[in-house]
Design a protein around this motif. Sequence first.
Motif, short mmCIF file in Angstrom:
data_model
loop_
_atom_site.label_atom_id
_atom_site.label_comp_id
_atom_site.label_asym_id
_atom_site.label_seq_id
_atom_site.Cartn_x
_atom_site.Cartn_y
_atom_site.Cartn_z
N GLY A 112 0.88 -1.23 -0.03
CA GLY A 112 0.12 -0.06 0.18
C GLY A 112 0.89 1.23 0.01
O GLY A 112 0.83 2.24 -0.65
N ALA A 113 1.96 1.13 0.89
CA ALA A 113 2.80 2.41 0.86
C ALA A 113 3.62 2.44 -0.67
O ALA A 113 3.67 3.71 -1.35
CB ALA A 113 3.78 2.28 2.00
N LEU A 114 3.87 1.47 -1.31
CA LEU A 114 4.52 1.49 -2.62
C LEU A 114 3.47 2.10 -3.50
O LEU A 114 3.84 3.02 -4.35
CB LEU A 114 4.99 0.27 -2.84
N ALA A 115 2.33 1.71 -3.48
CA ALA A 115 1.32 2.06 -4.34
C ALA A 115 0.98 3.69 -4.03
O ALA A 115 0.91 4.51 -5.14
CB ALA A 115 0.10 1.35 -4.12
N GLY A 116 0.73 4.11 -2.94
CA GLY A 116 0.80 5.50 -2.63
C GLY A 116 1.91 6.34 -3.09
O GLY A 116 1.62 7.51 -3.65
N HIS A 117 3.04 6.03 -2.92
CA HIS A 117 4.20 6.56 -3.17
C HIS A 117 4.15 6.61 -5.19
O HIS A 117 4.24 7.70 -5.52
CB HIS A 117 5.38 5.88 -2.99
N GLY A 173 2.91 13.58 -14.07
CA GLY A 173 1.91 13.87 -14.98
C GLY A 173 1.50 15.25 -15.20
O GLY A 173 1.33 15.97 -16.37
N PHE A 174 1.11 15.86 -14.03
CA PHE A 174 0.87 17.07 -14.07
C PHE A 174 1.80 18.12 -14.80
O PHE A 174 1.50 19.20 -15.44
CB PHE A 174 0.35 17.74 -12.89
N ALA A 208 8.94 15.53 -22.38
CA ALA A 208 9.39 14.41 -22.43
C ALA A 208 9.85 13.59 -21.25
O ALA A 208 9.68 12.48 -20.64
CB ALA A 208 10.41 14.10 -23.48
N ILE A 209 10.83 14.37 -20.42
CA ILE A 209 11.34 13.85 -19.22
C ILE A 209 10.59 13.58 -17.99
O ILE A 209 10.14 12.85 -17.41
CB ILE A 209 12.41 14.93 -18.52
N ALA A 210 9.36 14.75 -17.99
CA ALA A 210 8.16 14.43 -16.91
C ALA A 210 7.14 13.26 -17.34
O ALA A 210 6.80 12.50 -16.51
CB ALA A 210 7.46 15.64 -17.07
N ALA A 211 7.06 12.97 -18.67
CA ALA A 211 6.43 11.86 -18.90
C ALA A 211 7.04 10.42 -18.64
O ALA A 211 6.59 9.59 -18.24
CB ALA A 211 5.89 12.01 -20.52
N ARG A 266 9.20 9.94 -16.34
CA ARG A 266 9.32 9.95 -14.74
C ARG A 266 7.55 9.48 -14.53
O ARG A 266 7.62 8.72 -13.62
CB ARG A 266 9.38 11.30 -14.04
N ALA A 267 6.52 9.92 -15.18
CA ALA A 267 5.22 9.63 -14.75
C ALA A 267 5.23 8.15 -14.88
O ALA A 267 4.76 7.40 -14.37
CB ALA A 267 4.36 10.42 -15.38
N LYS A 268 5.77 7.79 -16.19
CA LYS A 268 5.57 6.32 -16.49
C LYS A 268 6.47 5.33 -15.58
O LYS A 268 5.78 4.18 -15.42
CB LYS A 268 6.23 6.08 -18.10
N ARG A 269 7.39 5.84 -15.12
CA ARG A 269 8.28 5.04 -14.30
C ARG A 269 7.74 5.00 -12.95
O ARG A 269 7.52 3.88 -12.25
CB ARG A 269 9.76 5.85 -13.89
N SER A 270 7.07 6.19 -12.29
CA SER A 270 6.13 6.04 -11.25
C SER A 270 5.09 5.25 -11.50
O SER A 270 4.45 4.52 -10.38
CB SER A 270 5.89 7.42 -10.77
N ALA A 271 4.37 5.13 -12.54
CA ALA A 271 3.20 4.11 -12.66
C ALA A 271 3.36 2.71 -12.59
O ALA A 271 2.97 1.92 -12.26
CB ALA A 271 2.46 4.42 -14.00
N ALA A 272 4.83 2.27 -12.99
CA ALA A 272 5.18 1.07 -12.94
C ALA A 272 5.19 0.67 -11.76
O ALA A 272 5.03 -0.43 -11.27
CB ALA A 272 6.61 1.00 -13.57
#
Length: 150
Positions: free
Chosen positions: A64-69, A78-79, A122-125, A127-133
């Motif tokens: 749960g903590a990993l998912a929250g992070h 993404g924002f 591109a860099i932000a996208a 990072r967003a993809k990496r966090s979604a993983a």
Amino acid sequence: MSSEPNVPPPEPDAPTFGDVSHGYAPKGRPQTPPPVPLKDIVRDVVDDLSATAKAELALLEARGALAGHGIKWASAWGFVAACALLVALLAVAFGAILVLAPRVGPLAATLIVVLALLGLAAIAAWRAKRSAADVRTAFRSDLMHETGDE
């Protein structure tokens, strides 16, 4: 007279072939241990189940903590990507208006700003993809990749 010579019986402490097991147990087979009382077995089982339940709860808490992070950082990056893309599109629009102007300077300035903002997007996208993983990892049932497919 008998044909067998008088052979004294073996001494009690002397090893015999029945007492030797491949050279590892010179005193013979060990005595079987006494049976474990049922209350000790039940206590061990209850202790094991309690430890298993605590470990499962700790695993659920960690997932749960990993998912929250992951959700937090995926939404933040993404924002940033969405904002940078919006500003890049605005810059393209203003740059196109300025290109129509008689000067050449605004076009070069517009291209530099657009390329810089697209690079940031591109860099932000990424990072967003990496966090979604991280979110996918937290909710995957096979954490050790034993099946080989995701």
